[in-house]
Design a protein around this motif. Structure first.
Motif, PDB file in Angstrom:
ATOM      1  N   GLY A   1       0.644  -1.068   0.022  1.00  0.00           N
ATOM      2  CA  GLY A   1       0.113   0.075  -0.059  1.00  0.00           C
ATOM      3  C   GLY A   1       0.825   1.203   0.042  1.00  0.00           C
ATOM      4  O   GLY A   1       2.171   1.513   0.650  1.00  0.00           O
ATOM      5  N   MET A   2       0.466   2.196  -0.889  1.00  0.00           N
ATOM      6  CA  MET A   2       1.592   3.377  -1.146  1.00  0.00           C
ATOM      7  C   MET A   2       1.235   4.173   0.487  1.00  0.00           C
ATOM      8  O   MET A   2       2.505   4.770   0.527  1.00  0.00           O
ATOM      9  N   SER A   3       0.279   4.367   0.874  1.00  0.00           N
ATOM     10  CA  SER A   3       0.253   5.072   2.438  1.00  0.00           C
ATOM     11  C   SER A   3       0.835   4.581   3.405  1.00  0.00           C
ATOM     12  O   SER A   3       1.660   5.360   4.076  1.00  0.00           O
ATOM     13  N   ASP A   4       1.100   3.323   3.712  1.00  0.00           N
ATOM     14  CA  ASP A   4       1.606   2.767   4.789  1.00  0.00           C
ATOM     15  C   ASP A   4       2.820   1.750   4.572  1.00  0.00           C
ATOM     16  O   ASP A   4       3.281   1.348   5.253  1.00  0.00           O
ATOM     17  N   GLY A   5       2.779   1.280   3.224  1.00  0.00           N
ATOM     18  CA  GLY A   5       3.943   0.429   2.899  1.00  0.00           C
ATOM     19  C   GLY A   5       3.645  -1.186   3.427  1.00  0.00           C
ATOM     20  O   GLY A   5       4.466  -2.013   3.393  1.00  0.00           O
ATOM     21  N   ARG A   6       2.453  -1.412   3.755  1.00  0.00           N
ATOM     22  CA  ARG A   6       1.864  -2.820   4.137  1.00  0.00           C
ATOM     23  C   ARG A   6       1.827  -3.608   2.858  1.00  0.00           C
ATOM     24  O   ARG A   6       1.225  -3.096   1.984  1.00  0.00           O
TER      25      ARG A   6
END
Ligand code: C2E
Ligand code: MG
Ligand code: MG
Ligand code: MG
Length: 290
Positions: free
Chosen positions: A49-54
């Motif tokens: 995920g771009m927002s959190d790197g998960r």
């Protein structure tokens, strides 16, 4: 390689052509041996995920692990496998391995929702694909909704009734379709409304040009990516940026509104053993900081 017109109209080939022919022959043999001796591996690369790197998913990337020659990348294999007709068998092998890997990964904590993305070239797109996929998923207790089929416009350019039927069937089955390397090659925009797509993978050349030396190139690249992102999201498709190699790449693409990302900055493609170690140490780190 050049071809020279020889005496009496006979063709004479220079040594580079001979070398190329010899190499093709060698690789065709490695492929046969690889299928027989089980040298093919499905490496995995996380998609985050771009927002959190998960981590939200993994792309399966083919490798031929020759016991003496080492690892052969798909660029050296696929063309020859298509010519010799072995691509179908390789693809099935990769699919089988990758789904097995996803089943193993799913036993770890917090990975039950992650998806698996598998690449398919035009010649693999046969009518038996949905059936074979269904059997593998059943065997491994994986929901079809966790599978993404990555195709390039080369598949859509075939524009055959079979391709339409297979795509439709896969969609009804619950799999998602990703349009790979989007924005390169021929006019890809029309494919967005003519085919059932769920995910648009923005080609890594766009990521590269975001940090080009020329200010103008950087500015126009931002506009292009933003445009692709806007069109995709408004059509209801998620976007994945490829080739994120630096923190700067990540931050720029995040700012442009891209949903998901993939690249060496997060992780290189790895064999399943290494991937499991990385996932386990990630979740341990999280447990100790929690
Ligand atoms: P692709 O599907 O666009 O896969 C992404 C490629 O970019 C992979 O190369 C990956 O290793 C590489 N990559 C990932 N992150 C980065 C990065 O940050 N920087 C750079 N420079 N490269 C990055 P790979 O594994 O060599 O695969 C090349 C292509 O071969 C794939 O491109 C795909 O089109 C094809 N391919 C790979 N595996 C399969 C397969 O099982 N079946 C078929 N039909 N094609 C495959
Ligand atoms: Mg791909
Ligand atoms: Mg790609
Ligand atoms: Mg690519």
């Amino acid at each position: 390689a050049r071809k020279h017109g020889g005496k009496n109209g006979k063709q004479m080939f220079d040594t580079s052509m001979l070398d190329a022919a010899r190499e093709r022959h060698e690789i065709a043999q490695y492929i046969e041996a690889g299928l027989r001796e089980d040298w093919f591996e499905a490496y995995l690369q996380p998609i985050v995920g771009m927002s959190d790197g998960r981590i939200v998913g993994f792309e399966a990337l083919m490798r031929l692990n020759h016991p003496e020659k080492g690892i052969l990348a798909p660029a050296r294999i696929i063309g020859i496998a298509e010519e010799t007709g072995t691509i179908g068998r390789i693809g099935e092998r990769i699919l089988e391995k990758a789904i097995g890997h996803l089943a193993v990964i799913s036993r770890l904590e917090g990975t039950g929702e992650t998806y698996l993305a598998v690449n398919f070239s035009p010649m693999q797109f046969e009518t038996t694909l949905p059936h074979k996929l269904a059997a593998l998923l059943l065997k491994n207790h994986i929901a079809p909704s966790r599978i993404v089929i990555e195709i390039t416009e080369a598949v859509l350019m075939l524009d055959s009734p079979d391709v339409h039927a297979v795509l439709k069937q896969l969609g009804e089955f619950g799999c998602r379709i990703a349009l790979d390397d989007f924005g390169t090659g021929y006019s890809s925009l029309s494919y967005l409304n003519r085919f059932p797509v769920d995910i648009v993978k923005v080609d890594q050349s766009f990521t590269r040009s975001l940090t080009a030396d020329e200010v103008d190139v950087r500015r126009k690249s931002r506009m292009l990516i933003k445009g692709i992102r806007t069109i995709s999201n408004q059509m209801g498709y998620d976007t994945v940026a490829e080739g994120i190699e630096t923190l700067e790449d990540w931050e720029l693409l995040k700012k442009l509104g891209i949903d998901y990302g993939q690249g060496y900055f997060f992780s290189k493609p790895m064999p399943i053993g290494e991937m499991l170690k990385m996932l386990e140490s990630n979740s341990e780190a999280k447990a100790t900081t929690a």
